[in-house]
Write an enzyme that holds these catalytic residues in place. Structure first.
Site, PDB file in Angstrom:
ATOM      1  N   ASP A 191      46.204  37.836  38.802  1.00 22.77           N
ATOM      2  CA  ASP A 191      45.830  37.048  40.254  1.00 22.77           C
ATOM      3  C   ASP A 191      45.778  35.449  40.101  1.00 22.77           C
ATOM      4  O   ASP A 191      46.832  34.963  40.618  1.00 22.77           O
ATOM      5  CB  ASP A 191      44.615  37.584  40.611  1.00 22.77           C
ATOM      6  CG  ASP A 191      43.603  37.690  39.800  1.00 22.77           C
ATOM      7  OD1 ASP A 191      43.758  37.336  38.676  1.00 22.77           O
ATOM      8  OD2 ASP A 191      42.558  38.465  40.076  1.00 22.77           O
TER       9      ASP A 191
ATOM     10  N   THR B  97      39.284  29.211  41.244  1.00 27.33           N
ATOM     11  CA  THR B  97      39.143  30.421  41.533  1.00 27.33           C
ATOM     12  C   THR B  97      37.741  30.968  41.543  1.00 27.33           C
ATOM     13  O   THR B  97      37.665  32.511  42.041  1.00 27.33           O
ATOM     14  CB  THR B  97      40.053  31.316  40.640  1.00 27.33           C
ATOM     15  OG1 THR B  97      40.563  32.751  41.081  1.00 27.33           O
ATOM     16  CG2 THR B  97      39.192  31.601  39.212  1.00 27.33           C
TER      17      THR B  97
ATOM     18  N   ARG C 134      33.209  29.605  36.128  1.00 25.51           N
ATOM     19  CA  ARG C 134      32.003  29.513  36.735  1.00 25.51           C
ATOM     20  C   ARG C 134      31.200  28.531  36.290  1.00 25.51           C
ATOM     21  O   ARG C 134      30.655  27.591  36.965  1.00 25.51           O
ATOM     22  CB  ARG C 134      31.121  30.681  36.262  1.00 25.51           C
ATOM     23  CG  ARG C 134      31.871  32.192  36.652  1.00 25.51           C
ATOM     24  CD  ARG C 134      30.983  33.307  36.833  1.00 25.51           C
ATOM     25  NE  ARG C 134      31.672  34.446  36.690  1.00 25.51           N
ATOM     26  CZ  ARG C 134      31.036  35.746  37.049  1.00 25.51           C
ATOM     27  NH1 ARG C 134      29.944  36.010  37.697  1.00 25.51           N
ATOM     28  NH2 ARG C 134      32.027  37.044  37.134  1.00 25.51           N
TER      29      ARG C 134
ATOM     30  N   GLU D 262      37.456  37.806  48.085  1.00 23.63           N
ATOM     31  CA  GLU D 262      38.825  37.662  48.029  1.00 23.63           C
ATOM     32  C   GLU D 262      39.415  37.630  49.779  1.00 23.63           C
ATOM     33  O   GLU D 262      40.210  37.099  50.134  1.00 23.63           O
ATOM     34  CB  GLU D 262      39.861  38.737  47.262  1.00 23.63           C
ATOM     35  CG  GLU D 262      39.701  38.279  45.879  1.00 23.63           C
ATOM     36  CD  GLU D 262      38.323  38.736  45.066  1.00 23.63           C
ATOM     37  OE1 GLU D 262      37.925  38.328  44.139  1.00 23.63           O
ATOM     38  OE2 GLU D 262      37.760  39.663  45.665  1.00 23.63           O
TER      39      GLU D 262
ATOM     40  N   GLU E 189      35.720  33.368  32.075  1.00 22.40           N
ATOM     41  CA  GLU E 189      34.692  33.341  32.810  1.00 22.40           C
ATOM     42  C   GLU E 189      33.615  32.084  32.676  1.00 22.40           C
ATOM     43  O   GLU E 189      33.263  31.295  33.687  1.00 22.40           O
ATOM     44  CB  GLU E 189      33.718  34.587  32.756  1.00 22.40           C
ATOM     45  CG  GLU E 189      34.474  35.921  32.982  1.00 22.40           C
ATOM     46  CD  GLU E 189      34.300  35.939  34.338  1.00 22.40           C
ATOM     47  OE1 GLU E 189      34.083  35.262  35.339  1.00 22.40           O
ATOM     48  OE2 GLU E 189      35.223  37.041  35.099  1.00 22.40           O
TER      49      GLU E 189
END
Length: 501
Positions: free
Chosen positions: A267, A487, A120, A401, A116
């Protein structure tokens, strides 16, 4: 000393970052302006009630910190920077930049998710630097990147999922032994997670590019450190049926259990294979081969068609199929379309058809709900298709998504239905998720009077609103010729050349 030549980088771009703004129809412009207004509303309320906290709680009008980011703060600020810039919300961008300059403290102590923090914070700071050339974003990205390096200090070089960001011995970039890392308590047998250790490549290559220091991409000291080493381990280990299970031991380099998912836990590993190849200006042939082989295995073993004709990607548990698809897996339509652009003509049409079918299935998961927003997971069993059958899977937390796939499908086909589907999402967000002081997720998409979860996720500003905005932009705004989205939807440049000054 190494110096990255930002002006030379800017000149290498094939399109202006914000596009050339040719004439367009008034409806498209009006829809784009509406999405820009939504972003301003989300940001203004975050700034008023939660600035410096990680996320806004819009019902109670206060901030949320959470435990994913260690002691780091301002996740929404960093996640929103590039979206504010691309939407030309200049005043709001300057507010966010000022917070990063004056208040973003990296000398913190706490347990953080490597994944994360990377997608981010590192992704957001890198994108803000490449878009603006402002040195503060680069220096913060490099400083924070250095704090993540100890996570790789394992017997295999596969990083653990949790890193303590506390003060480490920074006399040298190579003094790594004082950083502590460990695996998630819930992860099987102390394993690392495929989507987490497989989703570092884009950002860490850019950290090396900007710093001139190969430690981020290659190795440090005697440790087998670096994101390139992750591929060596994955290529060495046997893949069941050619598939990549979600859990790997960072000690032995072997799979811990055979659960395969294109949704959560798996994913973005697949996403970063094709994007690593694209970011390398199509030179990283190893990444392309790994992607092609993985997609072939996925299509052979996991892609199914329901009785009603909907194509979906099932999950695989030790050879037994679970006929469900998570919202997180809905990025795959866009990914497959992106990869299809770069195959032979016959295979290209095959993969574009597959991408369109999967994106249509994800659209159905929205269309079949009362709110026209999709559930966290939907199933294809017991006579149910593209709907959540469990109470625990009926919620929507402002996830991006599905609209991400709409954006890619629009750019690669220009079929107007993708813009129409995106506009349906905008209307549903406005009707069911907009509250007095921001946007909130909802607990049940199958009721027209849903209860709100009181959370404006940072990824709503980073991803959902950005992809919706780009859906109604011309193709040269953050052109796919020049940019690859990480992502978290942070744009990172394709490496057309070497920018060492």
């Amino acid at each position: 000393p190494f110096r990255f030549d930002y002006q030379r980088f800017r000149r290498s771009l094939r399109h202006p970052m914000r596009g050339r703004r040719p004439s367009e129809d008034p409806e498209t412009r009006a829809r784009r302006m509406k999405i820009k207004e939504m972003m301003k509303f989300a940001w203004d309320n975050y700034k008023q009630y939660a600035l410096g906290k990680n996320e806004l709680r819009p019902l109670t009008k206060n901030g949320h910190i959470g435990n994913m980011f260690g002691g780091l703060r301002g996740a929404t600020v960093v996640d929103a920077l590039d979206t504010l810039y691309i939407m030309e919300l200049e005043e709001e961008f300057q507010e966010a930049k000022k917070w990063v300059e004056k208040s973003f403290d990296l000398n913190v102590n706490g347990e953080a998710s490597l994944f994360e923090v990377n997608i981010r914070y590192i992704g957001g700071l890198l994108a803000a630097y490449y878009l603006t050339g402002e040195e503060v974003f680069k220096s913060k990205a490099l400083e924070l990147g250095e704090k993540l390096l100890p996570a790789f200090n394992t017997p295999t070089g596969i990083p653990r999922g949790v890193i303590n960001l506390g003060r480490q011995d920074t006399r040298s970039l190579f003094s790594l032994c004082s950083g502590m890392s460990w695996s998630w308590g819930w992860a099987s047998a102390g394993s690392s997670i495929l989507a987490e250790f497989g989703t570092l490549h884009l950002e860490f290559l850019h950290l090396s590019e900007l710093s001139g220091n190969p430690v981020f991409a290659e190795k440090a000291s005697t440790s087998q450190l670096g994101v390139m080493n992750i591929r060596k381990v994955l290529n060495r280990v046997e893949k069941p049926q050619g598939l990549y299970p979600n859990f790997l031991s960072p000690v032995t380099g072997n799979w811990v259990q055979h659960h395969v998912s294109i949704g959560g836990l798996g994913d973005s590993f697949y996403e970063y294979l094709i994007k690593s190849w694209l970011m390398s200006d199509k030179k990283d042939s190893e990444a392309k081969k790994m992607y092609d082989d993985a997609l072939e295995a996925i299509e052979k073993h996991l892609v199914k068609k329901s009785a009603g004709g909907l194509t979906y990607i099932a999950e695989w548990r030790g050879g037994i199929l679970d006929h469900k698809m998570g919202h997180l897996a809905c990025f795959s339509g866009g990914m497959i379309a992106l990869g299809a652009e770069h195959t032979g003509e016959e295979r290209k049409q095959h993969y574009m058809d597959l991408a369109a079918e999967i994106t249509n299935t994800c659209h159905e998961s929205y269309a079949r709900s009362d709110t026209k927003l999709g559930p966290e997971a939907f199933r294809f069993d017991a006579g149910s298709e593209a709907m959540a059958t469990r109470l625990s899977e009926r919620y929507y937390i402002l996830r991006p998504e599905v609209v991400e796939s709409y954006m890619y499908m629009w750019r690669l086909t220009h079929d107007p239905k993708y813009r129409q589907w995106g506009w349906e999402v905008v209307k549903a967000l406005e009707k069911h998720c907009r509250v007095e002081a921001g946007f909130s997720g909802i607990r049940d998409v199958y009721t027209t009077t849903p209860t709100h979860d009181n959370m404006q996720q940072s990824f709503f500003l980073a991803e959902t609103l950005k992809y919706l905005y780009l859906l109604f932009c011309e193709d040269d705004v953050l052109s796919l010729d020049d940019w690859v989205f990480n992502t978290e939807a942070h744009p990172l440049p394709v490496n057309h050349t070497n920018f060492k000054a």
